[in-house]
Design an enzyme around this catalytic site. Structure first.
Site, PDB file in Angstrom:
ATOM      1  N   HIS A  21     -12.720 -22.258  17.633  1.00 46.96           N
ATOM      2  CA  HIS A  21     -12.432 -21.332  18.744  1.00 46.96           C
ATOM      3  C   HIS A  21     -13.688 -20.518  19.009  1.00 46.96           C
ATOM      4  O   HIS A  21     -13.894 -19.445  18.453  1.00 46.96           O
ATOM      5  CB  HIS A  21     -11.259 -20.421  18.369  1.00 46.96           C
ATOM      6  CG  HIS A  21     -10.757 -19.581  19.512  1.00 46.96           C
ATOM      7  ND1 HIS A  21      -9.450 -19.166  19.595  1.00 46.96           N
ATOM      8  CD2 HIS A  21     -11.367 -19.072  20.605  1.00 46.96           C
ATOM      9  CE1 HIS A  21      -9.288 -18.441  20.684  1.00 46.96           C
ATOM     10  NE2 HIS A  21     -10.462 -18.368  21.309  1.00 46.96           N
ATOM     11  N   HIS A  67     -16.314 -19.700  22.414  1.00 44.55           N
ATOM     12  CA  HIS A  67     -16.712 -19.832  23.812  1.00 44.55           C
ATOM     13  C   HIS A  67     -18.228 -19.728  23.873  1.00 44.55           C
ATOM     14  O   HIS A  67     -18.785 -18.678  23.526  1.00 44.55           O
ATOM     15  CB  HIS A  67     -16.064 -18.734  24.664  1.00 44.55           C
ATOM     16  CG  HIS A  67     -14.567 -18.759  24.637  1.00 44.55           C
ATOM     17  ND1 HIS A  67     -13.827 -19.468  25.557  1.00 44.55           N
ATOM     18  CD2 HIS A  67     -13.675 -18.189  23.777  1.00 44.55           C
ATOM     19  CE1 HIS A  67     -12.530 -19.314  25.289  1.00 44.55           C
ATOM     20  NE2 HIS A  67     -12.416 -18.543  24.215  1.00 44.55           N
ATOM     21  N   HIS A 127      -5.033 -21.305  24.722  1.00 42.68           N
ATOM     22  CA  HIS A 127      -4.852 -19.930  24.269  1.00 42.68           C
ATOM     23  C   HIS A 127      -3.404 -19.524  24.525  1.00 42.68           C
ATOM     24  O   HIS A 127      -2.883 -19.723  25.637  1.00 42.68           O
ATOM     25  CB  HIS A 127      -5.757 -18.976  25.037  1.00 42.68           C
ATOM     26  CG  HIS A 127      -7.207 -19.056  24.695  1.00 42.68           C
ATOM     27  ND1 HIS A 127      -7.899 -20.242  24.586  1.00 42.68           N
ATOM     28  CD2 HIS A 127      -8.116 -18.074  24.432  1.00 42.68           C
ATOM     29  CE1 HIS A 127      -9.164 -19.982  24.278  1.00 42.68           C
ATOM     30  NE2 HIS A 127      -9.318 -18.676  24.184  1.00 42.68           N
ATOM     31  N   GLU A 141      -1.961 -14.307  22.222  1.00 40.02           N
ATOM     32  CA  GLU A 141      -2.950 -13.257  21.941  1.00 40.02           C
ATOM     33  C   GLU A 141      -2.492 -12.000  22.670  1.00 40.02           C
ATOM     34  O   GLU A 141      -1.963 -11.071  22.073  1.00 40.02           O
ATOM     35  CB  GLU A 141      -4.340 -13.688  22.414  1.00 40.02           C
ATOM     36  CG  GLU A 141      -5.406 -12.601  22.241  1.00 40.02           C
ATOM     37  CD  GLU A 141      -6.691 -12.875  23.011  1.00 40.02           C
ATOM     38  OE1 GLU A 141      -7.706 -12.252  22.666  1.00 40.02           O
ATOM     39  OE2 GLU A 141      -6.673 -13.678  23.972  1.00 40.02           O
ATOM     40  N   ASP A 186     -14.637 -16.646  18.375  1.00 40.28           N
ATOM     41  CA  ASP A 186     -14.238 -16.410  19.757  1.00 40.28           C
ATOM     42  C   ASP A 186     -15.458 -16.158  20.654  1.00 40.28           C
ATOM     43  O   ASP A 186     -16.041 -17.104  21.183  1.00 40.28           O
ATOM     44  CB  ASP A 186     -13.248 -15.253  19.824  1.00 40.28           C
ATOM     45  CG  ASP A 186     -12.407 -15.228  21.092  1.00 40.28           C
ATOM     46  OD1 ASP A 186     -12.591 -16.119  21.940  1.00 40.28           O
ATOM     47  OD2 ASP A 186     -11.573 -14.322  21.234  1.00 40.28           O
ATOM     48  N   ASP A 187     -15.817 -14.901  20.838  1.00 36.69           N
ATOM     49  CA  ASP A 187     -16.970 -14.508  21.665  1.00 36.69           C
ATOM     50  C   ASP A 187     -17.851 -13.571  20.835  1.00 36.69           C
ATOM     51  O   ASP A 187     -17.874 -12.352  21.040  1.00 36.69           O
ATOM     52  CB  ASP A 187     -16.495 -13.796  22.937  1.00 36.69           C
ATOM     53  CG  ASP A 187     -15.630 -14.688  23.812  1.00 36.69           C
ATOM     54  OD1 ASP A 187     -16.187 -15.536  24.522  1.00 36.69           O
ATOM     55  OD2 ASP A 187     -14.397 -14.534  23.749  1.00 36.69           O
TER      56      ASP A 187
END
Length: 341
Positions: free
Chosen positions: A21, A23, A201, A204, A282-283
């Site tokens: 996961h 990005h 996703h 969340e 994630d980011d």
């Protein structure tokens, strides 16, 4: 919080793991964003690097997304995407990543006037060089922006069909609430016929029921985030029974105020119920840590090296790698266990 030794921190960084996961646009560090803006003559509304960094404090998912999409405008050339990928893979290599299955957001880049093939080819070149340089296997998951019109997703799939062999899968990201998974059922049906792996996703921002709908209507193989599934015991039992992995992102969930503290994430509850939980970043440029930092954050909640090694094992097993690749990862993990456990 539990303190952990520098030795254990380093062991967790070296732990062989997969990142499921991530990005790629979310790895755009402020320094690289400013460099690319200058290189491509893109004007950003920030006085300087410190001003930009000051904007990396978020109240919620939407305030993060606003900055995230704004900074994506600095990515203009094939080389930009290659450079972005290589910068991420260098950090992933330092954190023991053996395989990275990486999201990218072509709808946004195409809205910025870029050609789909330019974006894809730049990222693939980064993966190719990164594999040669670091030995990291990987692939690209084309994400659908769920708060854009469904017609846009259909059009993207039209464009991507001729490049399906260069894609690993399809995903669904961005603002969750108000955009339930079933909106994209037809897109996912088409993607499945193209042979793409299916992830989304869910759970969340959205409730546990969004996780159930992603399973029922999109027939996904993994759930990204998924932490709110823990509120529904029947759903948890189903996820465990069906071997659906969750790609949990602790530092992201904390920074976006999904939970007040990473210790509040139901990771151990889900593990105890038999769910294959994985940890991811994630980011990471926006949320204060790459994958190793996420493992260390969970260690500080009291999770043992043994428990975190099990999570790493789940990540490798839940990847879309070949059986031959997974055997190599398993051997590397066994070597790590002999040294550290």
């Amino acid at each position: 919080m539990t303190s952990i030794s520098p030795t254990d921190e380093q062991a967790l960084r070296e732990l062989p793991k997969a990142e499921l996961h991530l990005h790629i646009e979310g790895t755009l560090e402020p320094e690289l964003a400013m460099k690319l803006a200058e290189r491509n003559n893109v004007s950003l509304p920030f006085a300087d690097l410190d001003d930009l960094k000051a904007h990396y404090e978020f109240e919620n998912l939407q305030s993060f997304l606003d900055l995230y999409y704004q900074l994506m405008s600095v990515l203009r050339t094939r080389q930009d995407f290659t450079d972005l990928m290589l910068a991420y893979l260098a950090r992933a290599n330092a954190d023991g990543v053996r395989r990275a299955e990486i999201f990218f957001d072509p709808q946004v880049h195409m809205s910025n006037g870029l050609d789909f093939d330019l974006v894809l080819d730049g990222l693939l070149e980064g993966l190719r060089i990164g594999h040669e340089r670091f030995g990291i296997d990987g692939g690209l998951i084309m994400s659908i922006i769920r708060d854009m019109p469904v017609d846009s997703a259909e059009a993207l799939l039209d464009t991507a069909t001729s490049r399906a062999d260069d894609l690993l899968g399809i995903g669904l990201d961005s603002a969750e609430v108000g955009y339930p998974p079933e909106l994209f059922g037809h897109v996912y049906e088409r993607a499945a016929r193209l042979g793409l792996h299916l992830v989304a996703h869910a759970g969340e921002e959205g409730p546990a029921d969004y996780v159930r709908r992603a399973l029922d209507f999109l027939h996904v193989e993994r759930i990204d985030h998924g932490v709110h599934a823990a509120a529904d015991n029947d759903l948890v039992a189903r996820i465990a029974r069906d071997g659906i992995a969750l790609t949990v992102c602790p530092l992201s969930s904390h920074r976006l105020q999904v939970v007040r503290d990473v210790a509040d994430l139901p990771v151990r509850q889900l593990l105890d119920a038999g769910v294959k939980v994985t940890l991811n970043s994630d980011d990471p440029a926006y949320f204060g840590g790459y994958i190793g930092d996420n493992y260390i954050a969970m260690a500080r909640t009291g999770m043992s090296l043994d428990e975190l090694a099990t999570i790493a094992e789940y990540s490798l097993e839940a990847s879309f790698a070949t059986p031959e690749q997974k055997a190599i990862y398993a051997n590397a993990l066994a070597d790590w266990k002999r040294i550290h456990l």
